[in-house]
Write a protein that holds these residues in place. Structure first.
Motif, PDB file in Angstrom:
ATOM      1  N   PHE A 122       0.811  -1.218   0.000  1.00  0.00           N
ATOM      2  CA  PHE A 122       0.000   0.000   0.000  1.00  0.00           C
ATOM      3  C   PHE A 122       0.846   1.270   0.000  1.00  0.00           C
ATOM      4  CE2 PHE A 122      -2.750  -3.335   1.552  1.00  0.00           C
ATOM      5  CZ  PHE A 122      -3.911  -3.112   0.810  1.00  0.00           C
ATOM      6  N   ALA A 123       2.141   1.165   0.272  1.00  0.00           N
ATOM      7  CA  ALA A 123       3.021   2.318   0.097  1.00  0.00           C
ATOM      8  C   ALA A 123       3.096   2.615  -1.401  1.00  0.00           C
ATOM      9  CB  ALA A 123       4.407   2.016   0.659  1.00  0.00           C
ATOM     10  N   PRO A 124       2.924   3.859  -1.817  1.00  0.00           N
ATOM     11  CA  PRO A 124       2.803   4.155  -3.258  1.00  0.00           C
ATOM     12  C   PRO A 124       3.954   3.617  -4.099  1.00  0.00           C
ATOM     13  CG  PRO A 124       2.212   6.081  -1.966  1.00  0.00           C
ATOM     14  CD  PRO A 124       2.737   5.074  -0.988  1.00  0.00           C
ATOM     15  N   GLU A 125       5.192   3.814  -3.656  1.00  0.00           N
ATOM     16  CA  GLU A 125       6.345   3.447  -4.483  1.00  0.00           C
ATOM     17  C   GLU A 125       6.457   1.932  -4.637  1.00  0.00           C
ATOM     18  OE1 GLU A 125       6.895   7.143  -2.059  1.00  0.00           O
ATOM     19  OE2 GLU A 125       6.441   5.033  -1.575  1.00  0.00           O
ATOM     20  N   ALA A 127       4.088  -0.382  -3.945  1.00  0.00           N
ATOM     21  CA  ALA A 127       2.887  -0.949  -4.569  1.00  0.00           C
ATOM     22  C   ALA A 127       2.961  -0.846  -6.082  1.00  0.00           C
ATOM     23  CB  ALA A 127       1.646  -0.230  -4.043  1.00  0.00           C
ATOM     24  N   ALA A 128       3.451   0.285  -6.585  1.00  0.00           N
ATOM     25  CA  ALA A 128       3.587   0.458  -8.032  1.00  0.00           C
ATOM     26  C   ALA A 128       4.601  -0.537  -8.595  1.00  0.00           C
ATOM     27  CB  ALA A 128       4.008   1.890  -8.349  1.00  0.00           C
ATOM     28  N   TRP A 129       5.666  -0.802  -7.835  1.00  0.00           N
ATOM     29  CA  TRP A 129       6.673  -1.776  -8.286  1.00  0.00           C
ATOM     30  C   TRP A 129       6.077  -3.172  -8.396  1.00  0.00           C
ATOM     31  CZ3 TRP A 129       9.070  -6.093  -6.013  1.00  0.00           C
ATOM     32  CH2 TRP A 129      10.220  -6.559  -6.658  1.00  0.00           C
ATOM     33  N   VAL A 130       5.334  -3.600  -7.388  1.00  0.00           N
ATOM     34  CA  VAL A 130       4.712  -4.929  -7.428  1.00  0.00           C
ATOM     35  C   VAL A 130       3.760  -5.036  -8.616  1.00  0.00           C
ATOM     36  CG1 VAL A 130       3.151  -6.515  -6.236  1.00  0.00           C
ATOM     37  CG2 VAL A 130       4.962  -5.352  -4.958  1.00  0.00           C
ATOM     38  N   ALA A 131       2.960  -4.007  -8.842  1.00  0.00           N
ATOM     39  CA  ALA A 131       2.013  -4.034  -9.960  1.00  0.00           C
ATOM     40  C   ALA A 131       2.744  -4.136 -11.287  1.00  0.00           C
ATOM     41  CB  ALA A 131       1.137  -2.791  -9.924  1.00  0.00           C
ATOM     42  N   ALA A 132       3.819  -3.375 -11.450  1.00  0.00           N
ATOM     43  CA  ALA A 132       4.553  -3.396 -12.714  1.00  0.00           C
ATOM     44  C   ALA A 132       5.225  -4.744 -12.945  1.00  0.00           C
ATOM     45  CB  ALA A 132       5.592  -2.275 -12.724  1.00  0.00           C
ATOM     46  N   GLN A 133       5.823  -5.313 -11.919  1.00  0.00           N
ATOM     47  CA  GLN A 133       6.512  -6.600 -12.088  1.00  0.00           C
ATOM     48  C   GLN A 133       5.522  -7.744 -12.286  1.00  0.00           C
ATOM     49  OE1 GLN A 133       9.369  -5.454 -12.629  1.00  0.00           O
ATOM     50  NE2 GLN A 133       8.773  -3.621 -11.477  1.00  0.00           N
ATOM     51  N   SER A 134       4.329  -7.615 -11.713  1.00  0.00           N
ATOM     52  CA  SER A 134       3.312  -8.652 -11.885  1.00  0.00           C
ATOM     53  C   SER A 134       2.805  -8.687 -13.325  1.00  0.00           C
ATOM     54  CB  SER A 134       2.146  -8.417 -10.923  1.00  0.00           C
ATOM     55  OG  SER A 134       2.595  -8.455  -9.580  1.00  0.00           O
ATOM     56  N   GLY A 135       2.940  -7.587 -14.035  1.00  0.00           N
ATOM     57  CA  GLY A 135       2.541  -7.545 -15.437  1.00  0.00           C
ATOM     58  C   GLY A 135       3.669  -7.837 -16.394  1.00  0.00           C
ATOM     59  N   THR A 136       4.825  -8.240 -15.874  1.00  0.00           N
ATOM     60  CA  THR A 136       6.000  -8.545 -16.691  1.00  0.00           C
ATOM     61  C   THR A 136       6.230 -10.049 -16.694  1.00  0.00           C
ATOM     62  OG1 THR A 136       6.984  -6.408 -16.105  1.00  0.00           O
ATOM     63  CG2 THR A 136       8.472  -8.104 -16.969  1.00  0.00           C
ATOM     64  N   GLU A 137       6.480 -10.626 -17.865  1.00  0.00           N
ATOM     65  CA  GLU A 137       6.697 -12.065 -17.969  1.00  0.00           C
ATOM     66  C   GLU A 137       8.188 -12.400 -17.957  1.00  0.00           C
ATOM     67  OE1 GLU A 137       4.695 -13.439 -21.430  1.00  0.00           O
ATOM     68  OE2 GLU A 137       2.684 -13.048 -20.623  1.00  0.00           O
ATOM     69  N   GLY A 138       8.456 -13.666 -17.666  1.00  0.00           N
ATOM     70  CA  GLY A 138       9.815 -14.168 -17.815  1.00  0.00           C
ATOM     71  C   GLY A 138      10.690 -14.098 -16.581  1.00  0.00           C
ATOM     72  N   TRP A 139      10.096 -13.853 -15.405  1.00  0.00           N
ATOM     73  CA  TRP A 139      10.922 -13.845 -14.191  1.00  0.00           C
ATOM     74  C   TRP A 139      11.370 -15.262 -13.864  1.00  0.00           C
ATOM     75  CZ3 TRP A 139      12.587  -9.337 -13.738  1.00  0.00           C
ATOM     76  CH2 TRP A 139      11.770  -8.203 -13.811  1.00  0.00           C
TER      77      TRP A 139
END
Length: 302
Positions: A122-125, A127-139
């Motif tokens: 819920f911290a803005p910075e 939370a945005a990182w988790v959302a962006a990485q969750s939409g990225t494939e190939g981890w």
């Protein structure tokens, strides 16, 4: 939304109470605590009333916020859900799998909204990182290290917490680490996907296998000295390397305000938040697997 506060400890005094009083779309309906004197003192400080009975508070609220030890929280949350209250829960939702599953089932049966306050979700910075990485494939791999000095010499209000002393960093900061890694890497593959070992103090090391085929490692500790404290996470894969950004200043109040936003949205007919009671129950299941892996008997504590 009329929201009641359950709990009177440092988390309630320093984060939840002030945030609930400040939120423009919330009304702090009252405070209940296991010690009536402490509840009265906190209620006076927050400009609200103290309740002698948790059930009476449930009856006067649309939602309740929990600042209680996990195994006190879980049965009370079941009662609150049955009373029709939406739930703003603390992590972990419980330290037993049975209690966590009962809570998730109660939320589903009552049709109430639930949000579990994993601070970095819920911290803005972050939370945005988790959302962006969750939409990225190939981890392919992930790592999360949470080195805390709560028992390592810091002047922490949580150093005397009985449940933290008993359960350690695995149960206190382990939920935070899992909340960062599970969205981009996927669920853990069951008992065979959890390996664990002990370090100094309450330090634990986990190695996880995820359903995506990725793996991750976690190091969790409340036993480091203040000069060694740090919270880091990273992912590696076909997209390269992505590192968790630092959380903004201001402590946990801003993230908690955003968690209240999420609860109000979900209760108003919005989508279920990813950090709901069901996700909280899954985190408890994974931590119980880790505890069993650490135990000579191969079983988690009840």
């Amino acid at each position: 939304m009329r929201i009641g506060l359950l709990g009177t400890g440092p988390w309630a005094r320093q984060t939840q109470g002030p945030a609930l009083r400040e939120h423009p779309e919330a009304e702090l309906a009252g405070v209940w605590g296991r010690r009536a004197e402490a509840a009265g003192e906190l209620a006076a400080r927050l400009g609200t009333r103290a309740y002698d009975s948790a059930d009476a508070l449930f009856a006067d609220c649309e939602a309740v916020s929990f600042a209680l030890p996990p195994d006190v929280q879980a049965p009370l949350a079941v009662r609150a859900a049955a009373a029709g209250c939406h739930l703003l829960l603390d992590k972990p939702v419980a330290t037993s799998v049975a209690a966590a599953r009962e809570l998730a089932a109660a939320v589903e049966a009552a049709g109430v909204a639930s949000v579990v306050f994993f601070t970095l979700r819920f911290a803005p910075e972050t939370a945005a990182w988790v959302a962006a990485q969750s939409g990225t494939e190939g981890w392919l791999t992930g790592r999360a290290d949470w080195f805390s000095p709560v028992f390592g010499g810091a002047d922490s209000p949580y150093a005397d917490s009985p449940w933290r002393k008993e359960r350690g960093a695995l149960w206190d900061v382990g939920p935070h680490a899992l909340s960062l890694l599970l969205p981009p890497l996927g669920d853990v593959t069951g008992p065979e996907g959890v390996v664990a070992g002990r370090g100094p103090g309450d330090t634990v090391h986990l190695a996880l296998r995820h359903v995506s085929g990725a793996s991750s490692v976690l190091t969790l500790s409340h036993s480091v000295p203040p000069q060694a404290a740090a919270v880091t996470a990273e992912l590696r894969g076909s997209a390269g390397v992505s590192t968790l950004p630092e959380r903004g200043e201001g402590g946990a109040v801003v993230p908690f305000l955003r968690a209240v936003d999420a609860l109000i949205e979900a209760a108003g007919g919005g989508r279920r938040h990813p950090c709901d009671a069901a996700f909280g129950a899954r985190v408890t299941e994974i931590l119980a697997l880790a505890e069993a892996a650490l135990s000579p008997s191969g079983q988690a504590r009840p």
